[in-house]
Enzyme design. Structure first.
Site, mmCIF file in Angstrom:
data_model
loop_
_atom_site.group_PDB
_atom_site.id
_atom_site.type_symbol
_atom_site.label_atom_id
_atom_site.label_comp_id
_atom_site.label_asym_id
_atom_site.label_seq_id
_atom_site.Cartn_x
_atom_site.Cartn_y
_atom_site.Cartn_z
ATOM 1 N N GLY A 93 -2.328 14.289 9.667
ATOM 2 C CA GLY A 93 -3.070 13.755 10.824
ATOM 3 C C GLY A 93 -3.930 14.898 11.349
ATOM 4 N N GLY A 97 -7.210 15.359 17.144
ATOM 5 C CA GLY A 97 -6.090 15.935 18.303
ATOM 6 C C GLY A 97 -5.383 16.917 18.061
ATOM 7 C CE1 TYR A 274 3.781 8.654 19.555
ATOM 8 C CE2 TYR A 274 4.989 8.592 21.303
ATOM 9 C CZ TYR A 274 4.310 9.353 20.534
ATOM 10 O OH TYR A 274 3.914 10.493 20.754
HETATM 11 P P1 NDP Z 1 -4.194 11.619 17.678
HETATM 12 O O1 NDP Z 1 -4.313 10.195 17.646
HETATM 13 O O2 NDP Z 1 -5.270 12.497 18.022
HETATM 14 O O3 NDP Z 1 -4.007 12.265 16.150
HETATM 15 C C1 NDP Z 1 -2.946 11.516 15.333
HETATM 16 C C2 NDP Z 1 -3.396 11.858 13.887
HETATM 17 O O4 NDP Z 1 -2.574 11.115 13.270
HETATM 18 C C3 NDP Z 1 -4.775 11.316 13.628
HETATM 19 O O5 NDP Z 1 -5.353 12.190 12.947
HETATM 20 C C4 NDP Z 1 -4.601 9.941 12.720
HETATM 21 O O6 NDP Z 1 -5.544 9.700 11.768
HETATM 22 C C5 NDP Z 1 -3.229 10.294 12.044
HETATM 23 N N1 NDP Z 1 -2.612 9.344 11.498
HETATM 24 C C6 NDP Z 1 -2.371 8.024 11.987
HETATM 25 N N2 NDP Z 1 -1.858 6.991 11.107
HETATM 26 C C7 NDP Z 1 -1.830 7.690 9.980
HETATM 27 C C8 NDP Z 1 -1.466 7.401 8.682
HETATM 28 N N3 NDP Z 1 -0.947 6.115 8.584
HETATM 29 N N4 NDP Z 1 -1.428 8.251 7.793
HETATM 30 C C9 NDP Z 1 -2.125 9.471 8.025
HETATM 31 N N5 NDP Z 1 -2.492 9.844 9.247
HETATM 32 C C10 NDP Z 1 -2.425 9.139 10.128
HETATM 33 O O7 NDP Z 1 -2.877 12.110 18.571
HETATM 34 P P2 NDP Z 1 -2.334 13.288 18.887
HETATM 35 O O8 NDP Z 1 -3.084 14.716 18.308
HETATM 36 O O9 NDP Z 1 -2.063 13.067 20.306
HETATM 37 O O10 NDP Z 1 -0.858 13.237 18.088
HETATM 38 C C11 NDP Z 1 -0.480 14.186 17.097
HETATM 39 C C12 NDP Z 1 1.012 14.338 17.329
HETATM 40 O O11 NDP Z 1 1.567 14.839 18.560
HETATM 41 C C13 NDP Z 1 2.001 13.202 17.339
HETATM 42 O O12 NDP Z 1 2.927 13.592 16.230
HETATM 43 C C14 NDP Z 1 2.209 12.682 18.755
HETATM 44 O O13 NDP Z 1 3.390 11.861 18.647
HETATM 45 C C15 NDP Z 1 2.342 14.097 19.108
HETATM 46 N N6 NDP Z 1 2.446 14.334 20.725
HETATM 47 C C16 NDP Z 1 1.053 14.007 21.304
HETATM 48 C C17 NDP Z 1 1.334 13.979 22.809
HETATM 49 C C18 NDP Z 1 -0.013 13.664 23.652
HETATM 50 O O14 NDP Z 1 0.131 14.173 24.729
HETATM 51 N N7 NDP Z 1 -1.076 13.458 23.017
HETATM 52 C C19 NDP Z 1 2.467 14.691 23.565
HETATM 53 C C20 NDP Z 1 3.588 14.826 22.396
HETATM 54 C C21 NDP Z 1 3.606 14.654 21.193
HETATM 55 P P3 NDP Z 1 -7.175 9.092 11.982
HETATM 56 O O15 NDP Z 1 -7.917 10.140 12.778
HETATM 57 O O16 NDP Z 1 -7.543 8.561 10.942
HETATM 58 O O17 NDP Z 1 -6.612 8.013 13.089
HETATM 59 MG MG1 PMR Z 2 4.521 10.032 31.228
HETATM 60 C C1 PMR Z 2 7.174 15.095 34.574
HETATM 61 C C2 PMR Z 2 6.182 14.455 34.208
HETATM 62 C C3 PMR Z 2 5.692 13.518 33.255
HETATM 63 C C4 PMR Z 2 5.386 14.166 31.928
HETATM 64 C C5 PMR Z 2 5.340 15.608 31.388
HETATM 65 C C6 PMR Z 2 4.850 13.111 31.055
HETATM 66 C C7 PMR Z 2 4.222 13.075 29.648
HETATM 67 N N1 PMR Z 2 4.792 11.947 31.756
HETATM 68 C C8 PMR Z 2 5.445 12.402 33.042
HETATM 69 C C9 PMR Z 2 5.679 11.431 34.222
HETATM 70 C C10 PMR Z 2 5.355 10.198 34.221
HETATM 71 N N2 PMR Z 2 4.610 9.484 33.381
HETATM 72 C C11 PMR Z 2 5.567 9.220 35.298
HETATM 73 C C12 PMR Z 2 6.281 9.900 36.527
HETATM 74 C C13 PMR Z 2 4.981 7.921 34.937
HETATM 75 C C14 PMR Z 2 4.824 6.767 35.878
HETATM 76 C C15 PMR Z 2 3.733 6.856 36.886
HETATM 77 C C16 PMR Z 2 4.431 8.267 33.606
HETATM 78 C C17 PMR Z 2 3.726 7.155 33.012
HETATM 79 C C18 PMR Z 2 3.272 7.370 31.648
HETATM 80 C C19 PMR Z 2 2.959 6.149 30.787
HETATM 81 C C20 PMR Z 2 2.650 4.727 31.261
HETATM 82 N N3 PMR Z 2 3.610 8.338 30.716
HETATM 83 C C21 PMR Z 2 3.084 8.032 29.816
HETATM 84 C C22 PMR Z 2 2.745 6.719 29.746
HETATM 85 C C23 PMR Z 2 2.301 6.612 28.255
HETATM 86 O O1 PMR Z 2 1.970 5.452 27.619
HETATM 87 C C24 PMR Z 2 2.294 7.854 27.632
HETATM 88 C C25 PMR Z 2 3.509 7.579 26.466
HETATM 89 O O2 PMR Z 2 4.788 7.324 26.837
HETATM 90 O O3 PMR Z 2 3.280 7.659 25.338
HETATM 91 C C26 PMR Z 2 4.143 7.546 24.442
HETATM 92 C C27 PMR Z 2 3.041 8.908 28.485
HETATM 93 C C28 PMR Z 2 3.156 10.175 28.262
HETATM 94 N N4 PMR Z 2 3.820 10.845 29.591
HETATM 95 C C29 PMR Z 2 3.973 12.363 29.201
HETATM 96 C C30 PMR Z 2 3.445 12.236 27.862
HETATM 97 C C31 PMR Z 2 3.352 13.552 26.945
HETATM 98 C C32 PMR Z 2 2.920 11.195 27.424
HETATM 99 C C33 PMR Z 2 2.444 10.629 25.938
HETATM 100 C C34 PMR Z 2 2.622 11.198 24.899
HETATM 101 C C35 PMR Z 2 3.618 11.447 24.038
HETATM 102 O O4 PMR Z 2 4.875 11.239 24.063
HETATM 103 O O5 PMR Z 2 3.393 11.433 22.937
#
Ligand code: NDP
Ligand code: PMR
Length: 399
Positions: A93, A97, A274
């Site tokens: 991926g 991102g 997820y």
């Molecule tokens: P993006 O959507 O930017 O990146 C995800 C990548 O995964 C893309 O390159 C996508 O490809 C690829 N992908 C999806 N499905 C497939 C598949 N079937 N085969 C191969 N590649 C695939 O998201 P992020 O960069 O945010 O996510 C990267 C990682 O970080 C994930 O593991 C996510 O869980 C983790 N993460 C993200 C957070 C965030 O806040 N964003 C927080 C915590 C963890 P394509 O470009 O073709 O869609």
């Molecule tokens: Mg969250 C300490 C505060 C904190 C952090 C670090 C995250 C990270 N989030 C926080 C708090 C909250 N979030 C609170 C208080 C709320 C309610 C208002 C909230 C809501 C929320 C939603 C609806 N947050 C989200 C969502 C998503 O749809 C995102 C998610 O769960 O993706 C799986 C998300 C996220 N919050 C984060 C991070 C890192 C995500 C997304 C990324 C991930 O886990 O991949």
């Protein structure tokens, strides 16, 4: 989904039972927790947290929570056996991102050749070009994690390329929070767990041999985790919470026909699927560590890179969410990190000698210092990790 979007702007949540019983939770306005306390606990302080905290759990992943200024011991580096060749890292991926930013950060050092394992070749090529990654520093290879045949094909192609494998980064993921019904991988597994966990599980199991053969001084297998799968944090307590239950849905094949599409056997919920997949990612890393670290010297690690609220991960979320999420994370939770910064963090886990320790779930504090973080009870449950491993082996055809 509407609930989730609304949850961004309102705090009308019920205090979860588990949160109440969790010693680290304090009663207050939001989810029964003081936001500021959690901000401190989750990511503001790296200053060695108290012994009390690190002693709270004895698990595979220790709650050391120390900023890593001093290098950890890397048992995989026999003195004098350092090679000068470029490291060879596969990043799944890497077309957007975090994966793309990590590829860029590593390629820029001139010390790494990045194999971008992507499902959309053209998108990856364009992404690499627009990120300015020099041609000689990357190769794109096709990988669709939603097809086990594609995973096997990728492994064959990679082996034929003759490149060594020094580090594997399992980064790709899909997040389908607005889906009403489940969708499925080629083999009929619910798409989020099928892609994020099972595809990576097969990939990393098959490539373990290749990693093992590498003569690189520090071999690593990294699986990207997340705070949202960890119910010992505020973020992990935002409904729906991760919960693998007794794994009955996973054991049934997640096909939505004769078994549930959810790991715990419940009704389909894309956001939960997820988060469950992230728990599987973190459990898998620890199971790898227990089974193979001693024998191979490979370092197995997971991480939470910070909230990269601008990535494509949220592409399926409603527009209101995509609009509000970045400022919410920047100004309210202060958990926001840019793609560049997150890429540098993951690049450290790939190559920094001070992050070579195995079995660790890395996080970063506000000053961007890394520390060994603590996983939730479920995400560090060794028995569950073994069961997830054994069931996953069967599902992907390894047992
Ligand atoms: P993006 O959507 O930017 O990146 C995800 C990548 O995964 C893309 O390159 C996508 O490809 C690829 N992908 C999806 N499905 C497939 C598949 N079937 N085969 C191969 N590649 C695939 O998201 P992020 O960069 O945010 O996510 C990267 C990682 O970080 C994930 O593991 C996510 O869980 C983790 N993460 C993200 C957070 C965030 O806040 N964003 C927080 C915590 C963890 P394509 O470009 O073709 O869609
Ligand atoms: Mg969250 C300490 C505060 C904190 C952090 C670090 C995250 C990270 N989030 C926080 C708090 C909250 N979030 C609170 C208080 C709320 C309610 C208002 C909230 C809501 C929320 C939603 C609806 N947050 C989200 C969502 C998503 O749809 C995102 C998610 O769960 O993706 C799986 C998300 C996220 N919050 C984060 C991070 C890192 C995500 C997304 C990324 C991930 O886990 O991949």
């Amino acid at each position: 989904m509407a609930l989730q979007a609304a949850s961004l702007v309102s705090s009308g949540f019920v205090v979860p039972k588990e949160a109440k019983s969790n010693a680290s939770f304090k009663d207050s306005s939001l989810f029964g927790v003081s936001l500021s306390d959690h901000l401190k606990a989750d990511f503001s302080s790296s200053a060695p947290r108290s012994k009390r905290e690190s002693n709270q759990r004895v698990g595979a992943v220790r709650a050391q929570t120390m900023a890593t200024a001093s290098p950890a011991v890397n048992r995989a580096v026999p003195e004098g056996k350092k090679t000068l060749r470029k490291g060879s890292v596969v990043i799944t991926g890497a077309s957007s991102g975090l994966g793309l930013a990590t590829a860029k950060a590593l390629a820029e050092t001139g010390k790494w050749h990045v194999i971008m394992a992507c499902r959309d070749f053209l998108k990856a090529e364009r992404a690499a070009k627009s990120a300015g990654i020099a041609k000689e520093n990357y190769t794109i290879m096709h990988l669709d994690l939603a097809s086990l045949d594609s995973v096997r094909q990728f492994v064959d192609n990679f082996r034929r390329s003759g490149r060594p494998l020094d580090v594997l980064v399992c980064n790709a993921a899909v997040y389908l929070p607005t889906a009403k019904d489940p969708t499925f991988t080629a083999e009929g597994f619910e798409l989020s767990v099928g892609t994020n966990h099972l595809g990576h599980f097969l990939l990393s199991r098959l490539l373990l041999d290749d990693l093992n053969k590498s003569d690189y001084p520090s071999k690593r297998l990294i699986i990207v985790g997340s705070i949202t799968g960890n119910t010992n944090t505020l973020a992990g307590n935002v409904p729906p919470k991760a919960n693998l239950g007794d794994l009955r849905g996973l054991a049934g094949g997640l096909n939505g026909l004769n078994s549930s599409s959810m790991i715990d056997g419940g009704e389909f919920d894309g956001a939960k699927a997820y988060k469950d997949s992230k728990v599987c990612n973190m459990l898998t890393m620890q199971e790898f560590h227990r089974r193979f670290h001693e024998e191979t010297g490979i370092a197995f690690a997971s991480l939470y890179p910070g909230c990269i609220a601008t990535t494509g991960l949220f592409r399926e979320h409603i527009p209101l969410f995509r609009l509000l999420f970045p400022p919410f994370q920047k100004y309210i939770t202060k958990g926001f990190v840019s793609e560049d910064e997150a890429g540098k963090r993951l690049a450290q886990v790939v190559s920094d000698p001070s992050l070579a320790k195995s079995g660790v779930y890395w996080s970063w504090n506000k000053a961007s210092a890394s520390f060994e973080n603590q996983l939730s009870q479920e995400a560090s449950d060794a028995d569950k990790a073994r069961k997830v491993w054994e069931i996953s082996e069967k599902l992907v055809g390894l047992a």
